[in-house]
Design a protein around this motif. Structure first.
Motif, PDB file in Angstrom:
ATOM      1  N   GLN A  57       1.077  -0.969   0.029  1.00  0.00           N
ATOM      2  CA  GLN A  57      -0.168  -0.466   0.177  1.00  0.00           C
ATOM      3  C   GLN A  57       1.158   1.221  -0.093  1.00  0.00           C
ATOM      4  O   GLN A  57       0.654   2.181  -0.635  1.00  0.00           O
ATOM      5  CB  GLN A  57      -0.621   0.179   1.279  1.00  0.00           C
ATOM      6  CG  GLN A  57      -2.736  -0.298   1.158  1.00  0.00           C
ATOM      7  CD  GLN A  57      -3.126  -1.047   1.995  1.00  0.00           C
ATOM      8  OE1 GLN A  57      -2.747  -0.643   3.490  1.00  0.00           O
ATOM      9  NE2 GLN A  57      -3.882  -0.947   2.065  1.00  0.00           N
ATOM     10  N   ARG A  58       1.813   1.874   0.642  1.00  0.00           N
ATOM     11  CA  ARG A  58       2.902   2.169   0.852  1.00  0.00           C
ATOM     12  C   ARG A  58       3.386   2.859  -0.906  1.00  0.00           C
ATOM     13  O   ARG A  58       3.589   3.130  -1.074  1.00  0.00           O
ATOM     14  CB  ARG A  58       3.431   2.254   2.388  1.00  0.00           C
ATOM     15  CG  ARG A  58       3.711   2.488   3.643  1.00  0.00           C
ATOM     16  CD  ARG A  58       4.478   3.073   4.081  1.00  0.00           C
ATOM     17  NE  ARG A  58       5.861   2.965   3.956  1.00  0.00           N
ATOM     18  CZ  ARG A  58       6.940   2.452   4.744  1.00  0.00           C
ATOM     19  NH1 ARG A  58       6.817   2.000   5.997  1.00  0.00           N
ATOM     20  NH2 ARG A  58       8.546   2.615   4.153  1.00  0.00           N
ATOM     21  N   ALA A  84       1.204   4.206  -2.768  1.00  0.00           N
ATOM     22  CA  ALA A  84       0.785   6.242  -2.746  1.00  0.00           C
ATOM     23  C   ALA A  84       2.230   6.103  -3.270  1.00  0.00           C
ATOM     24  O   ALA A  84       1.995   7.651  -3.431  1.00  0.00           O
ATOM     25  CB  ALA A  84       0.692   5.988  -0.869  1.00  0.00           C
ATOM     26  N   GLU A 102       2.667   6.884  -6.859  1.00  0.00           N
ATOM     27  CA  GLU A 102       1.661   7.718  -7.409  1.00  0.00           C
ATOM     28  C   GLU A 102       2.080   9.491  -7.244  1.00  0.00           C
ATOM     29  O   GLU A 102       2.304   9.879  -7.981  1.00  0.00           O
ATOM     30  CB  GLU A 102       0.115   8.123  -6.825  1.00  0.00           C
ATOM     31  CG  GLU A 102      -0.912   7.283  -7.391  1.00  0.00           C
ATOM     32  CD  GLU A 102      -1.979   6.520  -6.117  1.00  0.00           C
ATOM     33  OE1 GLU A 102      -2.339   7.466  -5.616  1.00  0.00           O
ATOM     34  OE2 GLU A 102      -2.306   5.483  -6.772  1.00  0.00           O
TER      35      GLU A 102
END
Ligand SMILES: [Zn+2]
Length: 621
Positions: free
Chosen positions: A608-609, A612, A615
């Protein structure tokens, strides 16, 4: 012995012969802005160009290996010549007459040995060419060429010649031109009999002059024509001061410009194949001369095959489908994978070489053959599969067992996974099963080695062009040159994001100097960081990072800085994720459930990191 070369000769050479013109005989140079040019360094092995030429000043400097100097140094070091010899080579190219301080203005009776050997080869080549044109006994050679579809204009284009059957034809000719026995022997043009008499090395054969990049003849390849010739089918010049077979590529003088402009080089097996390819319009073809294609040949081609920013060309090997060719390709694959994505293979299924192909089916068929190239990795894997019957399950299982180790030898992780997926497709098998098989091929020792290599090691100077370290270097350049752009973000970075110990050492120095959060920059800041680092080597690196320009047009662009930092963190996360996935694979989900679940939870957080960050990092280098 002649005296020193007069200073005005050197001045005249400098005036008439710009450095970039001298370098261009060896290295493809591309404009690099502000009157500068750059290319792949001929003095060391590199993938992205760090060899810089300042044409107006007449100096070069390699930021990779620190080679530097002027045109004379360049020729001296590259051709292993003395100062005098190097000046003589350049004078000839510039059309300047060489005069010496002692003995008046008269040129030496005999030039340097190298120049003498080049002259002898030039005379020999024109002698052989004349023989092929006019001599009655050369009819067998002319017929050989005509039968293979080569007309007289193509003989002339390639300088093909004929060596007469007599024992002393060329030797007599060269002696009349003033060449000594020693020179003919040193150049490999003659050999010495038991009683010390000299005789021609090549007799009763077709000869191809082999030229260097500048177009000077440095040796010959000679083909047997008669049944009573007991020698090998092909006879080449032995190793001489001019001729180094591990570096020589036949046809490179004709092909070099097109290789550089089309970003492609075609490697064929013989002299007639080179001729056939060029005549068919494939003017990037070269061949090795009496030796297998090796690492030094790759270097020669890579210097020609470069883009402004990096080596991006394709090297296409053609093989007539026989096993020797396959072996050669597989060996190239096993030996050196740094350029594996640039290596391709074109195989003619009917076992025809380019020369036969052109004879039987015309020019287009030759161009089709070369256009049909596949990546070397694919070729290697498919070669492993070809021994099995893929229509039956037993055959597919054995084929997987044979091909998985080949895929596993791919050193690039992403490439390896990609080929594992393709292998699954070719076999009609489950992707996950094939992936597991390929990854399972990794030995525990190699995993250990990888883990060890991440531990701190002595801070050696990282290659500034190492593509794997470009982001690290760019961030470190910012930290030294424009710390304010990085601000507290840089100070907060985990130490694991720097894989190169030297960059980690600079980063420690930055922290010791007070960090980027409060630093203003300028000379004072660089000095502070220099004083804060531990060793002289790291201090030099700080200077280097301060001098090198940033890889962005707008050096004030704040987004550039933050996207770089994001990218750096993302790369570190990718490594952590890879490690974690490997650990998960080794854990047993039932017997080691607690540990497995913890690792799995960690993996999700990391993924997930990474998402992020990706992006945020869009637009970074
Ligand atoms: Zn270099």
């Amino acid at each position: 012995m002649a005296g020193r070369i007069r200073e005005d000769v050197i001045v005249a050479i400098r005036e008439r012969l710009p450095l970039d013109q001298v370098v261009a005989d060896y290295v493809a140079l591309k404009p690099a802005g502000a009157g500068r040019l750059k290319g792949l360094c001929p003095f060391h092995d590199e993938k992205t160009p760090s060899f810089n030429v300042n044409a107006s000043l007449g100096f070069y400097k390699c930021f990779g290996c620190s080679a530097s100097g002027d045109a004379i140094t360049f020729i001296r070091e590259l051709e292993h010549l003395s100062f005098t010899e190097a000046v003589e080579v350049l004078a000839r190219k510039a059309g300047v007459e060489v005069t010496y301080e002692q003995g008046g203005a008269a040129p030496r009776q005999h030039g340097s040995q190298r120049q003498r050997l080049l002259d002898a080869h030039r005379d020999a080549a024109s002698y052989y060419a004349g023989q092929l044109r006019d001599s009655p006994e050369a009819e067998i050679g002319r017929a050989f060429l005509r039968e293979r579809g080569f007309d007289e204009s193509s003989w002339a284009h390639f300088g093909v010649g004929y060596a007469p059957t007599g024992w002393e034809s060329l030797t007599t000719h060269l002696r009349a031109k003033g060449f000594t026995n020693e020179e003919m022997l040193a150049g490999g043009l003659a050999t010495q009999g038991q009683r010390g008499t000299l005789y021609d090395r090549f007799r009763g054969r077709l000869v191809w002059p082999i030229r260097d990049m500048k177009g000077d003849v440095i040796g010959f390849g000679a083909r047997r024509l008669r049944d009573d010739d007991t020698g090998p089918k092909y006879l080449n010049t032995p190793e001489t001061p001019l001729y180094k077979k591990s570096q020589v590529l036949y046809g490179v003088d004709l092909a070099k410009n097109d290789i550089a402009s089309r970003y492609k080089a075609v490697v064929v097996e013989g002299y007639t194949d080179v001729m056939a390819c060029h005549l068919a319009g494939e003017t990037t073809a070269v061949a090795t001369c009496g030796t297998a294609f090796g690492a030094e040949h790759v270097q020669v081609l890579r210097r020609l095959l470069m883009d402004q920013d990096e080596f991006r060309g394709r090297v296409v090997f053609t093989f007539d489908g026989d096993e020797a060719g396959q072996k050669a390709a597989l060996k190239a694959f096993a030996d050196d994978q740094r350029f594996v994505t640039q290596l391709f293979v074109a195989v003619q299924p009917d076992g025809l070489d380019p020369c036969e192909l052109r004879q039987q089916r015309g020019d287009l068929a030759v161009r089709d053959l070369i256009a049909s190239h596949v990546p070397l990795a694919e070729f290697a894997i498919r070669s492993a599969l070809s021994r099995f019957d893929l229509d039956i399950p037993e055959g597919r299982v054995s084929a997987l067992a044979a091909a998985a180790p080949v895929v596993a030898t791919l050193k690039d992780w992403s490439l390896r996974d990609e080929y594992a997926r393709r292998l699954a497709g070719w076999l009609g098998m489950d992707e996950q099963a094939v992936l597991a098989r390929v990854r399972g091929g990794e030995s525990p020792e190699s995993a250990d080695r990888q883990a060890r290599s991440r531990r701190p090691a002595p801070a050696v100077r990282p290659d500034p062009r190492d593509p794997g370290l470009i982001v690290e270097r760019e961030v470190m350049k910012l930290a030294v040159q424009r710390p304010a752009m990085l601000g507290p973000e840089f100070d907060a970075l985990d130490v694991v994001v720097f894989t190169a110990p030297a960059y980690a050492a600079v980063r420690a120095g930055v922290a010791k100097a007070g960090g980027t959060a409060t630093a203003v920059g300028g000379t004072e800041w660089v000095t502070k960081v220099r004083d804060a680092v531990e060793t002289d080597a790291v201090r030099d690196l700080v200077t280097e990072l301060a001098v090198e320009s940033l890889q962005t047009v707008d050096e004030e662009d704040q987004r550039y800085a933050s996207s770089l930092v994001a990218r750096l963190e993302e790369m570190a996360l990718t490594r952590q994720i890879q490690d974690l996935k490997g650990r998960l694979q080794r854990l047993n989900p039932v017997e080691q459930a607690t540990e497995y679940n913890r690792a799995f939870g960690e993996l999700i957080v990391l993924e997930q990191r990474k998402k992020a960050l990706r992006e945020r990092g869009a637009g970074a280098v």
